[in-house]
Write a protein that holds these residues in place. Structure first.
Motif, mmCIF file in Angstrom:
data_model
loop_
_atom_site.group_PDB
_atom_site.id
_atom_site.type_symbol
_atom_site.label_atom_id
_atom_site.label_comp_id
_atom_site.label_asym_id
_atom_site.label_seq_id
_atom_site.Cartn_x
_atom_site.Cartn_y
_atom_site.Cartn_z
ATOM 1 N N UNK A 242 0.581 -32.905 -54.379
ATOM 2 C CA UNK A 242 -0.734 -32.843 -53.563
ATOM 3 C C UNK A 242 -0.601 -32.869 -52.271
ATOM 4 N N UNK A 243 -1.095 -31.467 -52.148
ATOM 5 C CA UNK A 243 -0.873 -31.110 -50.416
ATOM 6 C C UNK A 243 -1.406 -32.062 -49.376
ATOM 7 N N UNK A 244 -0.877 -32.855 -48.356
ATOM 8 C CA UNK A 244 -1.514 -33.403 -47.482
ATOM 9 C C UNK A 244 -2.417 -32.422 -46.664
ATOM 10 N N UNK A 245 -3.618 -33.122 -46.045
ATOM 11 C CA UNK A 245 -4.447 -32.437 -45.355
ATOM 12 C C UNK A 245 -4.355 -32.428 -43.977
ATOM 13 N N UNK A 246 -4.237 -31.465 -43.371
ATOM 14 C CA UNK A 246 -3.802 -31.567 -41.586
ATOM 15 C C UNK A 246 -5.032 -31.992 -40.997
ATOM 16 N N UNK A 247 -4.698 -33.085 -40.250
ATOM 17 C CA UNK A 247 -6.002 -33.805 -39.522
ATOM 18 C C UNK A 247 -6.564 -32.651 -38.733
#
Length: 316
Positions: A242-247
């Motif tokens: 799962x790709x981490x969302x960039x804040x």
């Protein structure tokens, strides 16, 4: 005789009428003069200025209006400034009106790591006033945040350094650090030739310089010392990442960093007990990295095990 009496009587009545008329005319003249004098006094007096109407007090803003102002400040990247019209402070006002407002609490949770960075920047710039303002807002948002004591200490140190010295008192003059003495050169050994005879001219002396002592060689039998670095445990085969969302806030402020996580891979390949081992900057990317790691899936295995991963947040 009778006629004389009648004429005298009529003359007396005429005199009385004249006297009465004089009194009446005199009283009227006095009244007119008095009225004119009062009119002049009234004209000379300043006219009374009516008091301005008192404006009605504006009704307090509703929760929806406060939330809308906070969202506009967030979109305009007015995160912590100017005072009184920034997203952090406006969301605090939403919580003042509605302590259970989930939107405001989540927004403040997202802004909190960036508030730490903002205060550190203000402290580095020597702006103790703005750092104190923002620190007070952070204490209102979360008085138990672990970073607050460190920031309070740094603020106190900055104020102490900026405080002027009393008259006549000078700070201690730092003494220069002692320079390391150069090692003395090895003594030279002077030897005379063996065939020198008394009375002959002296032959040139041979100067022999002792070579420096060799450096100690490491013992090959001693165990090698590994560098103090965290070595990630080997995890089983990854089935889905799962790709981490960039804040969004970090993207707007061009902030990059990384987060090192430790987690447990269960027998069925799911992830549990995700913990942050290190992050830089602290707290900025932690939430997104943990959320992404919890959605990873590994190949099933016989026993659960601990593993580590590093999430890098980089902008193109």
């Amino acid at each position: 005789m009778h006629q004389r009496t009648s004429r005298a009587h009529q003359r007396g009545r005429g005199v009385m009428a004249t006297i009465v008329l004089a009194f009446v005319l005199g009283g009227g003249l006095i009244a007119v003069l008095y009225a004119w004098s009062q009119r002049g006094v009234a004209d000379a007096a300043p006219a009374a200025v009516p008091a301005p109407p008192v404006p009605a007090a504006a009704p307090p803003a509703s929760i929806d209006e406060r939330a809308a102002r906070a969202e506009r400040a967030m979109r305009d990247t007015r995160l912590f400034a100017p005072p009184g019209d920034n997203a952090f402070e406006l969301y605090l006002r939403v919580l003042d009106a509605d302590p259970a407002n989930a939107t405001a609490r989540n927004a403040l949770g997202d802004l909190f790591p960036y508030a730490l960075i903002y205060i550190e920047e203000r402290l580095a710039a020597g702006d103790a006033s703005d750092a104190a303002r923002m620190l007070a807002l952070m204490q209102r948002a979360d008085a138990d945040a672990p970073a607050l004591p460190r920031l309070s200490t740094a603020l106190a140190e900055l104020r102490a350094a900026q405080a002027p010295l009393p008259p006549g008192e000078r700070g201690a003059i730092p003494t220069p650090a002692a320079r390391p003495e150069a090692p003395e050169p090895a003594p030279a050994i002077v030897t005379a030739p063996a065939d020198a005879t008394p009375g002959s001219p002296p032959a040139p002396a041979t100067v022999a310089v002792q070579p420096p002592a060799p450096a100690p060689q490491p013992d090959p039998a001693a165990p090698a010392v590994a560098p103090t670095a965290l070595v990630a445990a080997t995890a089983p085969q990854v089935l889905s990442r799962a790709q981490a969302r960039y804040p969004v806030i970090a993207m707007r402020r061009r902030i990059e960093g990384q987060v090192e996580l430790e987690f447990t891979v269960l027998k069925d390949g799911s992830v549990d007990d995700v913990r942050v081992l290190a992050s830089d900057p602290a707290g900025v990317f932690d939430r997104e990295a943990v959320a992404a790691m919890q959605r990873w899936r590994f190949a099933p295995q016989r026993a659960q095990q601990r593993a580590r991963r590093v999430f890098d947040f980089r902008l193109d």
